[in-house]
Write an enzyme that holds these catalytic residues in place. Sequence first.
Site, PDB file in Angstrom:
ATOM      1  N   LYS A   1      57.971  38.895  91.985  1.00 26.17           N
ATOM      2  CA  LYS A   1      57.897  38.367  93.358  1.00 26.17           C
ATOM      3  C   LYS A   1      56.761  37.351  93.495  1.00 26.17           C
ATOM      4  CE  LYS A   1      60.580  41.558  95.915  1.00 26.17           C
ATOM      5  NZ  LYS A   1      60.761  42.563  96.899  1.00 26.17           N
ATOM      6  N   ARG A   2      55.842  37.405  92.552  1.00 34.14           N
ATOM      7  CA  ARG A   2      54.705  36.473  92.631  1.00 34.14           C
ATOM      8  C   ARG A   2      55.009  35.114  92.011  1.00 34.14           C
ATOM      9  NH1 ARG A   2      52.751  41.380  91.982  1.00 34.14           N
ATOM     10  NH2 ARG A   2      53.055  41.274  89.745  1.00 34.14           N
TER      11      ARG A   2
END
Length: 490
Positions: A256-257
């Site tokens: 998600k980063r």
Amino acid sequence: MSSQEVRVRFAPSPTGHLHIGGARSALFNYLYARHHGGKFIVRIEDTDQARNVEEATDKLMTSLKWLGIDWDESTDVGGPHGPYRSMERLDTYQSYLNQLLEEDKAYYCYMTEAELEAEREAQLARGEMPKYSGRDRNLTQEEREAFEAKGLKPVVRFKVPQGDTVVIDDAVRGKVSFETEGIGDFVIARSDGVPTYNFAVVIDDHLMKISHVIRGEEHLSNAPRQALVFEALGFEKPKFAHASLILNPDRQKMSKRDESIMQFVEQYKELGYLPEAIVNFLALLGWSPVGEQELFTIDELIEQFSLERVSKAPAVFDTDKLAWVNNQYVKEADSDRLTDLAIPHLQEAGHLEADVSAEKREWLKKLVKLYQEQMHYAAEIVPLSKLFFQKEISYPEEVQPVLKEEQVSEVLSHFKSEVEQLEDEDFNPENVKKAAKTTQKATGHKGKKLFMPIRVAATGQMHGPELPDAIYLLGKETVLARLDQALEIA
Ligand code: GLU
């Protein structure tokens, strides 16, 4: 469970925008429900309060609606098995917690964070997989009271039966076995009494009569824990179906980063992607149709979707493919719709005022049509149509030789006088074409020798949209000024 009504759910935690992985899960559930004439439920799993983000529920639902995914039961429309938000179901969870505690299938654990951490480190140092040791599994009443007297607030842990094998009969993966040996007694309620996901999800799936749990592979490791809780409570398990992981374009696990790709549906919406294209693309992320067809309406997807054709091989999120799919839909899209999508981007680029007049809108619509074949998504109109918003044109190095060819001066002067003679109301693509034709007859130059200098003079580019349309949309005044400018070089 086959004779039962199909009831499936998308159960997001409200931690932010709708992620493409979540959207894929929602879509598969939706397609499955609609294919079988069943019910699709959206349930908000918000018991991990530290991760909750305000307004996330609204954002998730707005994105789902935008995609065209609607639901039969949820927080907004209600339904017979609500509430559909976990934090509104605490009393229900509590009674099942009590049941497990009474039946000695769960117990209070008083270990502190520091003790748990020390235990973990010791296990790692011995080369073991870290797992809760079970220290408080068999506390006596006195021992518990002693901990309570110290002011320690317990969590509730599930007593995982030892030496057992849990078999998940997964609709996508077949039978998957897990040894309970590898599963430590997991926390089912935190010290404030709020249940954890792995507990609440079981109660909710049971009480909401969920027939199939369709979700991403990242939840496969949760399935044996949930299966154990289902069994401990005497509930029948739903059918599990774990769709493949979605990898990023470099075939790496998506994090998600990772900001190198856009991971949220909202981001695609903002760039002017079309929801039906996103749905089409998401459906193909881990599901494959029987034939070679690549473009599907949502109704076709509903008709063709089956869990048998959901793959366990990882799906790659190919952004080029997404752009291609979107372009296929853009080409067919209504130009008023595309114009609406393009306007905010042109405004943001400073090319348009906030108030767009009806006349300007008509012009924009024609401009959008000019680029509709090429455009992958609406925001691309800005770089594509740059030349229409520049007052001054500068002829880049690479087009200058075109303007210096020997016939150019004659061609451009003639074309210019033809254009000058056109009355404003007669300035249209048809007459621009005629002006070029007349220029051809008068100068004897045709084809590239005729059109290339006109194109370069008017647009500053050697390749571009339909020339008569482009000239018409530039407007007579601008074109005449550009012809003058080019004549200075010629
Ligand atoms: N709340 C979980 C999530 O957002 C749902 C997982 C499930 O479908 O069971 O990932």
